[in-house]
Enzyme design. Structure first.
Site, mmCIF file in Angstrom:
data_model
loop_
_atom_site.group_PDB
_atom_site.id
_atom_site.type_symbol
_atom_site.label_atom_id
_atom_site.label_comp_id
_atom_site.label_asym_id
_atom_site.label_seq_id
_atom_site.Cartn_x
_atom_site.Cartn_y
_atom_site.Cartn_z
ATOM 1 N N LYS A 18 0.835 -1.196 0.000
ATOM 2 C CA LYS A 18 0.000 0.000 0.000
ATOM 3 C C LYS A 18 0.874 1.250 0.000
ATOM 4 O O LYS A 18 2.016 1.202 0.457
ATOM 5 C CB LYS A 18 -0.866 0.017 1.275
ATOM 6 C CG LYS A 18 -2.028 -0.944 1.274
ATOM 7 C CD LYS A 18 -2.814 -0.847 2.564
ATOM 8 C CE LYS A 18 -3.989 -1.798 2.580
ATOM 9 N NZ LYS A 18 -4.989 -1.566 1.535
ATOM 10 N N ARG A 42 -10.481 -11.375 1.608
ATOM 11 C CA ARG A 42 -11.293 -12.456 1.030
ATOM 12 C C ARG A 42 -10.558 -13.787 1.085
ATOM 13 O O ARG A 42 -11.179 -14.846 1.141
ATOM 14 C CB ARG A 42 -11.696 -12.066 -0.404
ATOM 15 C CG ARG A 42 -10.527 -11.842 -1.337
ATOM 16 C CD ARG A 42 -10.896 -11.030 -2.581
ATOM 17 N NE ARG A 42 -10.956 -9.586 -2.311
ATOM 18 C CZ ARG A 42 -11.245 -8.677 -3.221
ATOM 19 N NH1 ARG A 42 -11.509 -9.043 -4.464
ATOM 20 N NH2 ARG A 42 -11.280 -7.396 -2.911
HETATM 21 N N1 BES Z 1 -8.254 -3.643 4.267
HETATM 22 C C1 BES Z 1 -8.352 -3.245 2.917
HETATM 23 C C2 BES Z 1 -9.627 -2.463 2.627
HETATM 24 C C3 BES Z 1 -9.627 -1.028 3.065
HETATM 25 C C4 BES Z 1 -8.889 -0.087 2.392
HETATM 26 C C5 BES Z 1 -10.418 -0.625 4.098
HETATM 27 C C6 BES Z 1 -8.925 1.245 2.773
HETATM 28 C C7 BES Z 1 -10.490 0.702 4.474
HETATM 29 C C8 BES Z 1 -9.725 1.631 3.815
HETATM 30 C C9 BES Z 1 -8.354 -4.456 1.988
HETATM 31 O O1 BES Z 1 -7.580 -5.524 2.418
HETATM 32 C C10 BES Z 1 -7.776 -4.007 0.698
HETATM 33 O O2 BES Z 1 -6.639 -3.656 0.675
HETATM 34 N N2 BES Z 1 -8.589 -4.023 -0.359
HETATM 35 C C11 BES Z 1 -8.153 -3.578 -1.632
HETATM 36 C C12 BES Z 1 -8.714 -4.520 -2.659
HETATM 37 C C13 BES Z 1 -8.163 -4.307 -4.030
HETATM 38 C C14 BES Z 1 -6.706 -4.711 -4.082
HETATM 39 C C15 BES Z 1 -8.959 -5.135 -5.020
HETATM 40 C C16 BES Z 1 -8.666 -2.154 -1.837
HETATM 41 O O3 BES Z 1 -9.773 -1.852 -1.393
HETATM 42 O O4 BES Z 1 -7.925 -1.363 -2.379
HETATM 43 MN MN MN Z 2 -5.559 -5.352 1.804
#
Ligand code: BES
Ligand code: MN
Ligand code: ZN
Length: 484
Positions: free
Chosen positions: A268, A342
């Protein structure tokens, strides 16, 4: 904080003994039945322009003449609904929480339901929660120790019920907030497992903890793939509340317990990455709900499942393109290691089958896309089951913890196609919250199922950064409604 009720007529408020008397008012004028001394004080404030009959209007009087109470706080409410009452009560409590009042009495000029009473309890608990675990220097400015809701004889039964339910929900919310707020180096999978054990011990619940070896033996290749990048050992938590006969099919709750989500190799960006310590908000709310339910002892069986680990990059971490085999036997091509929620949930959802559940609800801070879609007010609700959706809407209403139904049509499944496995772990960017739910749907064919994406509601960013404890209220109400 203790909560009580007391039968007190509106015309007897001058005699109420309390450090602070909170009066919630609605409409354009005072209730004619209101105590004449109190009415006189409020009318004077209205005449002098100090108080307005408009939602948000507030008045604070110290040593009000003719009142037994040491303080009078008047808060105007938009209407008589529990939602508006909660807002007004919260404003009034915020006004006095840093002052010297220990005993607070609350009065409203309308019939009080269980929802009103519960709203008062959760508002008071929310207003006085303070995070101190890694900041012991933080000084609690709230000295409020006792809150008494003044009511009529006719409302007493409902009010008592609402206070008890509110206390249980508040305890669950507090636990969820506390777990969420603790940083990743404190709130580890091991620590979450210990917390579950602790709840089990204090409330007589069966809690089973599976370590890496046991998880391997079961064949949870997808969950373990996420866990393999971290030195922090994963845990698979199974906690049971048995309130009904053995044969009664349980409600199963599954909570995402990523104690820190760096994204893994699909790292991230740095900004706000600290907030990914809140990525165990699903797990926290499931444990909070378990606590609330265990306190209220409804006649139902509940199983709580929490897969918990960290998502970190390392020499041993999963890479984009890796293919893993889930507990269900379906293979998954991991195109993005940041779509890890997931991957841990799918194995937990397959594991849930063994309980022959009446229904399964998973709760997860799953997608940033859900935050884009719904913002920070509604949690995302995904289910193909209209009856379940209706039950969630009802629970959202009574708990004042809202959710909004999102689509789950077959057409979205297309996006998960892979040339190298049964499915990919990500779809297109568009509709990301839905494709994430579609991924989970592939593991939930054997029972009634709903998914809550709480990415926008589990915590707050900015100056008020912190866990909200949501959706413990929603889940507790939903679960209680399943009692036979
Ligand atoms: N934990 C995150 C989701 C999230 C992101 C919650 C920002 C709250 C704020 C999750 O594991 C994630 O990183 N999801 C990705 C999925 C994507 C790679 C398809 C996302 O939401 O960017
Ligand atoms: Mn994630
Ligand atoms: Zn995550």
């Amino acid at each position: 904080m203790d909560f009580h009720n007391q039968v007190t007529a509106l015309d007897a408020l001058a005699g109420v003994a309390a450090d602070a008397l909170v009066l919630v008012v609605v409409g354009e004028a005072l209730d004619p039945a209101l105590d004449k001394t109190v009415a006189g004080l409020v009318s004077e404030a209205v005449a002098s322009g100090d108080f307005k009959f408009k939602a948000g209007g507030a008045l604070y009087l110290h040593r009000p003449a003719g009142l037994k109470a040491a303080r009078l706080v008047v808060a105007a409410s938009a209407n008589a609904t529990p939602k508006a009452f909660k807002k007004a009560a919260a404003a009034a409590l915020a006004q006095i929480k840093g002052l010297g009042a220990r005993q607070v009495a609350v009065s409203a000029p309308f019939a009080l339901t269980a929802e009103h009473a519960e709203a008062l309890v959760t508002a008071a608990a929310d207003a006085t929660y303070l995070y101190r675990h890694t900041k012991p220097s933080a000084k609690a400015d709230a000295v409020i120790a006792k809150v008494t809701l003044l009511c009529t004889k006719a409302d007493t039964k409902a009010v008592k019920q609402g206070l008890a339910r509110g206390q249980a929900v508040a305890d669950g919310v507090k636990l969820a907030r506390e777990l969420g707020n603790r940083p990743g180096n404190h709130c580890t999978p091991t620590m979450l497992a210990e917390q579950a054990k602790k709840i089990g011990k204090s409330h007589g619940l069966k809690v089973e903890l599976l370590d890496r070896k046991a998880i391997e033996k079961l064949g949870m290749g997808s969950f373990l793939a996420v866990a393999q990048g971290s030195n922090e050992p994963p845990r698979f938590i199974v906690a049971r509340y048995d309130g009904a006969a053995k044969g009664v099919a349980p409600v199963v709750l599954v909570g995402k317990g990523i104690t820190f989500d760096s994204g893994g190799i699909s790292l991230k960006p740095g900004a706000e990455m600290d907030e990914m310590k809140f990525d165990m908000g699903g797990a926290a709310s499931v444990l909070g709900t378990l606590l609330a339910v265990a306190e209220l002892r409804p006649k139902l069986n509940l199983v709580c499942i929490v897969p918990t680990c960290e998502n970190l990059p390392s020499g041993g971490a999963i890479k984009p393109g890796d293919v893993v085999t889930s507990l269900s036997g379906q293979t998954i091509e991991i195109l993005n290691t940041d779509a890890e929620g997931r991957l841990i949930l799918c194995d937990a959802l397959t594991y849930a089958e063994r309980f022959k559940p009446a229904l399964v609800v998973d709760v997860a801070t799953l997608t940033g896309a859900c935050v884009i879609a719904l913002g920070n007010h509604h949690s995302g609700l995904f289910t193909a089951d209209d009856a379940l959706a209706a039950q969630f809407q009802a629970a959202a209403q009574s708990s004042l913890d809202p959710c909004w139904r999102m689509p789950l049509d077959e057409e979205y499944d297309e996006a998960l196609k892979s040339n190298f496995a049964d499915m990919a772990n990500v779809g297109s960017r568009a509709g990301g919250a839905v494709t994430a739910a579609m991924f989970l749907r592939r593991y939930t064919g054997k029972y009634r199922w709903a998914h809550l994406d709480i990415a926008g509601t589990a915590w707050k960013s900015g100056a008020a950064k912190g866990a909200t404890g949501r959706p413990v209220g929603l889940l507790t109400h939903f679960v209680l409604a399943q009692a036979g």
